[in-house]
Design a protein around this motif. Structure first.
Motif, PDB file in Angstrom:
ATOM      1  N   SER A  13       0.818  -1.219   0.000  1.00  0.00           N
ATOM      2  CA  SER A  13       0.000   0.000   0.000  1.00  0.00           C
ATOM      3  C   SER A  13       0.850   1.267   0.000  1.00  0.00           C
ATOM      4  O   SER A  13       0.321   2.370  -0.041  1.00  0.00           O
ATOM      5  N   VAL A  14       2.181   1.095   0.068  1.00  0.00           N
ATOM      6  CA  VAL A  14       3.082   2.250  -0.044  1.00  0.00           C
ATOM      7  C   VAL A  14       4.225   1.930  -1.014  1.00  0.00           C
ATOM      8  O   VAL A  14       5.345   2.388  -0.843  1.00  0.00           O
ATOM      9  N   LYS A  15       3.909   1.148  -2.048  1.00  0.00           N
ATOM     10  CA  LYS A  15       5.002   0.633  -2.887  1.00  0.00           C
ATOM     11  C   LYS A  15       5.546   1.653  -3.897  1.00  0.00           C
ATOM     12  O   LYS A  15       6.634   1.483  -4.409  1.00  0.00           O
ATOM     13  N   ASP A  16       4.773   2.712  -4.206  1.00  0.00           N
ATOM     14  CA  ASP A  16       5.243   3.766  -5.108  1.00  0.00           C
ATOM     15  C   ASP A  16       4.460   5.057  -4.828  1.00  0.00           C
ATOM     16  O   ASP A  16       3.640   5.096  -3.924  1.00  0.00           O
ATOM     17  N   SER A  17       4.729   6.086  -5.634  1.00  0.00           N
ATOM     18  CA  SER A  17       4.104   7.379  -5.325  1.00  0.00           C
ATOM     19  C   SER A  17       2.583   7.315  -5.501  1.00  0.00           C
ATOM     20  O   SER A  17       1.836   7.941  -4.748  1.00  0.00           O
ATOM     21  N   THR A  18       2.118   6.550  -6.480  1.00  0.00           N
ATOM     22  CA  THR A  18       0.672   6.414  -6.682  1.00  0.00           C
ATOM     23  C   THR A  18       0.027   5.790  -5.453  1.00  0.00           C
ATOM     24  O   THR A  18      -1.052   6.215  -5.007  1.00  0.00           O
ATOM     25  N   ALA A  19       0.692   4.788  -4.891  1.00  0.00           N
ATOM     26  CA  ALA A  19       0.156   4.120  -3.707  1.00  0.00           C
ATOM     27  C   ALA A  19       0.099   5.091  -2.522  1.00  0.00           C
ATOM     28  O   ALA A  19      -0.877   5.106  -1.761  1.00  0.00           O
ATOM     29  N   VAL A  20       1.140   5.901  -2.356  1.00  0.00           N
ATOM     30  CA  VAL A  20       1.149   6.869  -1.247  1.00  0.00           C
ATOM     31  C   VAL A  20       0.025   7.895  -1.432  1.00  0.00           C
ATOM     32  O   VAL A  20      -0.660   8.273  -0.475  1.00  0.00           O
ATOM     33  N   ARG A  21      -0.207   8.317  -2.680  1.00  0.00           N
ATOM     34  CA  ARG A  21      -1.329   9.242  -2.930  1.00  0.00           C
ATOM     35  C   ARG A  21      -2.662   8.566  -2.615  1.00  0.00           C
ATOM     36  O   ARG A  21      -3.569   9.185  -2.053  1.00  0.00           O
ATOM     37  N   ASN A  22      -2.776   7.298  -2.963  1.00  0.00           N
ATOM     38  CA  ASN A  22      -4.006   6.555  -2.682  1.00  0.00           C
ATOM     39  C   ASN A  22      -4.252   6.449  -1.174  1.00  0.00           C
ATOM     40  O   ASN A  22      -5.371   6.658  -0.703  1.00  0.00           O
ATOM     41  N   LEU A  23      -3.189   6.162  -0.433  1.00  0.00           N
ATOM     42  CA  LEU A  23      -3.287   6.100   1.039  1.00  0.00           C
ATOM     43  C   LEU A  23      -3.772   7.452   1.590  1.00  0.00           C
ATOM     44  O   LEU A  23      -4.628   7.518   2.478  1.00  0.00           O
ATOM     45  N   THR A  24      -3.235   8.518   1.016  1.00  0.00           N
ATOM     46  CA  THR A  24      -3.623   9.868   1.449  1.00  0.00           C
ATOM     47  C   THR A  24      -5.122  10.089   1.229  1.00  0.00           C
ATOM     48  O   THR A  24      -5.810  10.641   2.095  1.00  0.00           O
ATOM     49  N   GLU A  25      -5.628   9.623   0.083  1.00  0.00           N
ATOM     50  CA  GLU A  25      -7.067   9.802  -0.192  1.00  0.00           C
ATOM     51  C   GLU A  25      -7.911   8.975   0.772  1.00  0.00           C
ATOM     52  O   GLU A  25      -8.986   9.408   1.179  1.00  0.00           O
ATOM     53  N   ILE A  26      -7.418   7.791   1.143  1.00  0.00           N
ATOM     54  CA  ILE A  26      -8.152   6.974   2.122  1.00  0.00           C
ATOM     55  C   ILE A  26      -8.247   7.729   3.444  1.00  0.00           C
ATOM     56  O   ILE A  26      -9.287   7.744   4.108  1.00  0.00           O
ATOM     57  N   LEU A  27      -7.164   8.403   3.802  1.00  0.00           N
ATOM     58  CA  LEU A  27      -7.145   9.089   5.096  1.00  0.00           C
ATOM     59  C   LEU A  27      -7.849  10.440   5.042  1.00  0.00           C
ATOM     60  O   LEU A  27      -8.224  10.983   6.077  1.00  0.00           O
ATOM     61  N   ARG A  28      -8.056  10.985   3.844  1.00  0.00           N
ATOM     62  CA  ARG A  28      -8.548  12.355   3.735  1.00  0.00           C
ATOM     63  C   ARG A  28      -9.810  12.595   4.575  1.00  0.00           C
ATOM     64  O   ARG A  28      -9.880  13.562   5.305  1.00  0.00           O
ATOM     65  N   ASN A  29     -10.781  11.683   4.476  1.00  0.00           N
ATOM     66  CA  ASN A  29     -11.961  11.926   5.321  1.00  0.00           C
ATOM     67  C   ASN A  29     -12.080  10.941   6.483  1.00  0.00           C
ATOM     68  O   ASN A  29     -13.127  10.836   7.107  1.00  0.00           O
ATOM     69  N   ARG A  30     -11.010  10.216   6.767  1.00  0.00           N
ATOM     70  CA  ARG A  30     -11.055   9.290   7.899  1.00  0.00           C
ATOM     71  C   ARG A  30     -10.116   9.703   9.034  1.00  0.00           C
ATOM     72  O   ARG A  30     -10.294   9.279  10.174  1.00  0.00           O
ATOM     73  N   LEU A  31      -9.125  10.512   8.707  1.00  0.00           N
ATOM     74  CA  LEU A  31      -8.133  10.877   9.716  1.00  0.00           C
ATOM     75  C   LEU A  31      -8.777  11.662  10.854  1.00  0.00           C
ATOM     76  O   LEU A  31      -9.623  12.525  10.626  1.00  0.00           O
ATOM     77  N   ARG A  32      -8.398  11.320  12.071  1.00  0.00           N
ATOM     78  CA  ARG A  32      -8.869  12.088  13.230  1.00  0.00           C
ATOM     79  C   ARG A  32      -7.877  11.937  14.375  1.00  0.00           C
ATOM     80  O   ARG A  32      -6.956  11.124  14.302  1.00  0.00           O
ATOM     81  N   ASN A  33      -8.055  12.769  15.424  1.00  0.00           N
ATOM     82  CA  ASN A  33      -7.225  12.589  16.614  1.00  0.00           C
ATOM     83  C   ASN A  33      -7.463  11.180  17.103  1.00  0.00           C
ATOM     84  O   ASN A  33      -8.450  10.551  16.761  1.00  0.00           O
TER      85      ASN A  33
END
Ligand code: ASP
Ligand code: MG
Length: 422
Positions: A13-33
């Protein structure tokens, strides 16, 4: 404060830049304290670091290999960050440390300790890049060194967790931070009481997620994978797989015991003891339901197929016209224990004990050496162990087509066969 959530992202899930961007989108509306994000090394970097170590121990040049690892990470960063971003200096720093550590003397005696120190860079580098990219995208996370809170003994490469100490550090150091920020950290690594780096065994990041979840009294753990959830067979090998919506802890643990690689085998036990649910979800389809592993999953009877490769079948025959007795089994098991070899399947007859073990460097030789005076020993290598939970006997024969079966065994709930392609 809401209960802590643990998210784990593995190498794929972090194997290249596309994967890191994808991870970021997953966290975009899920990230919280009150969220801890655990990441592994990028792609197959742990293997690449292992290769460097095996070159170094045989006094071969590894400069090309280490340059490749550096290029790989810098290339990903070039695709993610503007040229003047501080991540580049931070990476330079980490690679400087890595190269310095690689210059130290490596011997057979310090190999395991050296190994842990070197392979941990995979996780340190990966977590730095991901944390910086999230912050760069406006998703603020605190990068934390897992070695500050994951305390282990000094069994390098297979370190055991000091649960009490780990809990204490998690509660006193991380809990207050989590009130205001999510934490991003590394899987797989810890430290001993001399603050030396240790690792928890290959693929150990799932286990890290489980350790953190019990130590922080988390509400749940989510492992993000490249599969839709836990399936009843490996889709790369078997057609028509089914995904489990829910699974009981026991069932999931049993699947990992027999060799299912979707979750690390050590992950389930701490979660089951604490009653913390585990979600396995697809990072390619984050909205899909995935699989929920928890206490109250309904019982099912869907046949579940697990395949373990690189197996060895060893048979020990008594030589003196006696029959197999408890003492024989005891002697064999004692040797297995001292070699840390686990028996994946066992069958007794009047005059022999047959068992199936994983193929591990030098271990078979050692085992034969220790027992050759007491038994007549035969073995077959390069086999696979097929395990079917909730078997339907009419389907077993289809599964066995094209294989030569060396040993098989069936109970009402489990069918096992050791076999090779015929
Ligand atoms: N990076 C480590 C490994 O590949 C740990 C993990 O991926 O879970 O074994
Ligand atoms: Mg990995």
């Amino acid at each position: 404060m809401a209960k802590t959530l643990i998210y784990k992202f593995g190498g794929a899930s972090v194997k290249d830049s596309t994967a890191v961007r994808n991870l970021t989108e997953i966290l975009r509306n899920r990230l919280r304290n009150s969220m801890v994000i655990v990441v592994s090394a990028m792609g197959k970097i742990t293997n690449s670091l292992e290769e460097i170590l095996s070159l170094k121990i045989s006094n071969k040049d590894f400069s090309e290999n280490s340059a490749k690892i550096k290029d790989f990470h810098f290339q990903i960063c070039k695709e993610l960050f503007p040229e003047n971003h501080t991540v580049f200096a931070q990476l330079d720093n980490l690679f400087f440390q890595l190269n310095k550590d690689l210059e130290r003397t490596l011997t057979r005696e310090n190999y395991d300790e050296f190994y842990d120190r070197i392979v941990s860079f995979g996780e340190l580098i990966s977590s730095k890049i991901v944390a910086e990219f999230l912050c760069h995208q406006g998703l603020i996370v605190l990068w934390q060194d897992a070695r500050e809170v994951i305390h282990t003994n000094s069994d390098f490469r297979f370190a055991k967790i000091d649960w009490a100490k780990t809990r204490k550090s998690c509660q006193s150091i991380w809990k207050p931070m989590l009130e205001n920020f999510p934490i991003l950290t590394q899987g797989f690594i810890g430290s001993d009481d001399k603050k030396r780096t240790t690792t928890l065994g290959r693929e150990g990041s799932d286990f890290t997620a489980a350790i953190l979840s019990t130590s922080l009294d988390a509400g749940s753990v989510t492992i993000w994978k490249d599969v839709p959830g836990v399936l009843n067979a490996d889709p790369k090998i078997f057609p028509n797989t089914k995904k489990f919506e829910e699974l009981g802890y026991r069932e999931a643990a049993e699947m990992t015991y027999f060799g299912a690689s979707v979750i690390h085998p050590k992950t389930i036990k701490p979660l089951a003891n604490a009653g913390i649910p585990l979600f396995v979800k697809s990072f390619l389809d984050p909205e899909a339901s995935g699989t929920k592993i928890h206490e109250n999953a309904p019982v099912h009877s869907i046949p579940t197929i697990v395949l373990k490769r690189d197996q060895i079948l060893v048979s020990f025959k008594v030589t003196d016209f006696t029959f197999i007795e408890e003492q024989h089994i005891h002697t064999i098991y004692e040797q297995l224990k001292s070699l840390k070899l686990r028996v994946n399947m066992l069958q007794l007859s009047a005059i022999s004990v047959s068992l199936v073990i994983d193929s591990q460097l030098f271990k078979l030789e050692n085992l034969l050496d220790k027992l050759k005076d007491q038994f007549e020993i035969r073995y077959n290598e390069g086999l696979e162990l097929l395990t079917v939970l909730h078997p339907r006997m009419d389907e077993i024969s289809t599964l066995q087509e094209g294989y030569e079966v060396l040993l098989e065994q069936a109970t009402r709930n489990t069918f096992q066969a050791v076999r090779r392609k015929s």
